[in-house]
Design a protein around this motif. Structure first.
Motif, PDB file in Angstrom:
ATOM      1  N   VAL A 142      12.102   7.815  12.268  1.00  0.00           N
ATOM      2  CA  VAL A 142      12.544   8.253  10.938  1.00  0.00           C
ATOM      3  C   VAL A 142      12.111   7.235   9.888  1.00  0.00           C
ATOM      4  O   VAL A 142      11.622   7.605   8.811  1.00  0.00           O
ATOM      5  CB  VAL A 142      14.076   8.478  10.902  1.00  0.00           C
ATOM      6  N   PHE A 143      12.265   5.957  10.205  1.00  0.00           N
ATOM      7  CA  PHE A 143      11.845   4.910   9.277  1.00  0.00           C
ATOM      8  C   PHE A 143      10.339   4.997   9.023  1.00  0.00           C
ATOM      9  O   PHE A 143       9.891   4.867   7.873  1.00  0.00           O
ATOM     10  CB  PHE A 143      12.228   3.525   9.816  1.00  0.00           C
ATOM     11  N   ALA A 144       9.566   5.217  10.081  1.00  0.00           N
ATOM     12  CA  ALA A 144       8.106   5.306   9.930  1.00  0.00           C
ATOM     13  C   ALA A 144       7.718   6.499   9.059  1.00  0.00           C
ATOM     14  O   ALA A 144       6.874   6.368   8.160  1.00  0.00           O
ATOM     15  CB  ALA A 144       7.450   5.410  11.307  1.00  0.00           C
ATOM     16  N   VAL A 145       8.332   7.647   9.289  1.00  0.00           N
ATOM     17  CA  VAL A 145       8.021   8.834   8.478  1.00  0.00           C
ATOM     18  C   VAL A 145       8.378   8.576   7.015  1.00  0.00           C
ATOM     19  O   VAL A 145       7.598   8.880   6.104  1.00  0.00           O
ATOM     20  CB  VAL A 145       8.760  10.081   9.020  1.00  0.00           C
ATOM     21  N   ALA A 146       9.560   8.004   6.788  1.00  0.00           N
ATOM     22  CA  ALA A 146       9.980   7.714   5.414  1.00  0.00           C
ATOM     23  C   ALA A 146       9.019   6.720   4.762  1.00  0.00           C
ATOM     24  O   ALA A 146       8.667   6.873   3.586  1.00  0.00           O
ATOM     25  CB  ALA A 146      11.408   7.174   5.402  1.00  0.00           C
ATOM     26  N   SER A 147       8.575   5.725   5.519  1.00  0.00           N
ATOM     27  CA  SER A 147       7.654   4.725   4.976  1.00  0.00           C
ATOM     28  C   SER A 147       6.295   5.341   4.647  1.00  0.00           C
ATOM     29  O   SER A 147       5.667   4.979   3.645  1.00  0.00           O
ATOM     30  CB  SER A 147       7.476   3.576   5.961  1.00  0.00           C
ATOM     31  N   ILE A 148       5.849   6.267   5.469  1.00  0.00           N
ATOM     32  CA  ILE A 148       4.571   6.937   5.210  1.00  0.00           C
ATOM     33  C   ILE A 148       4.654   7.756   3.928  1.00  0.00           C
ATOM     34  O   ILE A 148       3.696   7.815   3.155  1.00  0.00           O
ATOM     35  CB  ILE A 148       4.159   7.803   6.419  1.00  0.00           C
ATOM     36  N   THR A 149       5.805   8.372   3.673  1.00  0.00           N
ATOM     37  CA  THR A 149       5.931   9.148   2.428  1.00  0.00           C
ATOM     38  C   THR A 149       5.786   8.246   1.212  1.00  0.00           C
ATOM     39  O   THR A 149       5.344   8.708   0.160  1.00  0.00           O
ATOM     40  CB  THR A 149       7.270   9.913   2.333  1.00  0.00           C
ATOM     41  N   ASP A 150       6.146   6.964   1.356  1.00  0.00           N
ATOM     42  CA  ASP A 150       5.992   6.023   0.240  1.00  0.00           C
ATOM     43  C   ASP A 150       4.528   5.892  -0.142  1.00  0.00           C
ATOM     44  O   ASP A 150       4.171   5.940  -1.323  1.00  0.00           O
ATOM     45  CB  ASP A 150       6.583   4.661   0.596  1.00  0.00           C
ATOM     46  N   HIS A 151       3.671   5.730   0.840  1.00  0.00           N
ATOM     47  CA  HIS A 151       2.236   5.628   0.565  1.00  0.00           C
ATOM     48  C   HIS A 151       1.684   6.960   0.069  1.00  0.00           C
ATOM     49  O   HIS A 151       0.937   7.013  -0.902  1.00  0.00           O
ATOM     50  CB  HIS A 151       1.480   5.174   1.820  1.00  0.00           C
TER      51      HIS A 151
END
Length: 190
Positions: free
Chosen positions: A47-56
């Motif tokens: 979940v953290f990785a998906v959320a972080s990818i949305t930042d980029h």
């Protein structure tokens, strides 16, 4: 893009929707992190990785397709702070990260947020390159803390770099906010 053209961009565009999704993922991340068992830990990491990818992704889409809005300039850093802040506080509650690290980073993040609102009538302070590096370092450090097999020395070095860049960019934001206020006051004839 001129200021008038930006006004025509709807705040409900794909870039801003991704930002809102990132905000919505924060409680799911925290819930997974506190549930027992290695499977939930890996789910939290996912979940953290998906959320972080949305930042980029949201930033890339906004720049590429001219979807930059004042809402996005404010909501995007708030979503970043919510995600990283929730991760840092959770890791500290779990006893995996020293509280002083969490406090230093959160105080800086809150300070920059207050600065952004302090100068908002004069203009918006966009994220700087250093701010982007800070975000990448914080995300990398948090990922290392979420990974059950990452070596402690590597976690400490990356988190240490994240803390140093976080503090350095905080000083930069103070400088930029003061300059923005001075320019705006001169423009208003104050």
């Amino acid at each position: 893009m001129t200021r008038d053209e930006r006004r025509l961009v709807s705040p409900w565009n794909i870039a801003n929707v991704l930002t809102v999704i990132r905000l919505a993922l924060v409680p799911f991340f925290v819930t997974c992190l506190f549930l027992p068992g290695p499977g939930w830990r890996l789910a939290a990491l996912g979940v953290f990785a998906v959320a972080s990818i949305t930042d980029h992704l949201d930033g890339e889409l906004a720049r590429r397709y001219g979807l930059i809005t004042d809402f996005g300039k404010i909501a995007d850093p708030l979503a970043d702070k919510a995600l990283t802040g929730a991760a840092l506080v959770s890791l500290s509650i779990l006893g995996e990260l020293s509280w002083w690290v969490t406090i230093v980073i959160i105080v800086r993040e809150l300070g920059v947020t207050v600065l952004r609102f302090w100068v908002i009538r004069d203009g918006v302070i966009p994220a700087s390159y250093g701010g982007k590096v800070k975000t990448v370092l914080q995300i990398a450090a948090i990922v290392l803390y979420l990974l059950p097999f990452a070596p402690d020395p590597l976690r400490w070095v990356v988190m240490g770099a994240a803390v140093l860049v976080t503090l350095g960019t905080g000083v930069d934001y103070v400088w930029r906010a003061v300059r923005l206020r001075q320019v705006a006051k001169r423009a208003r004839g104050e």
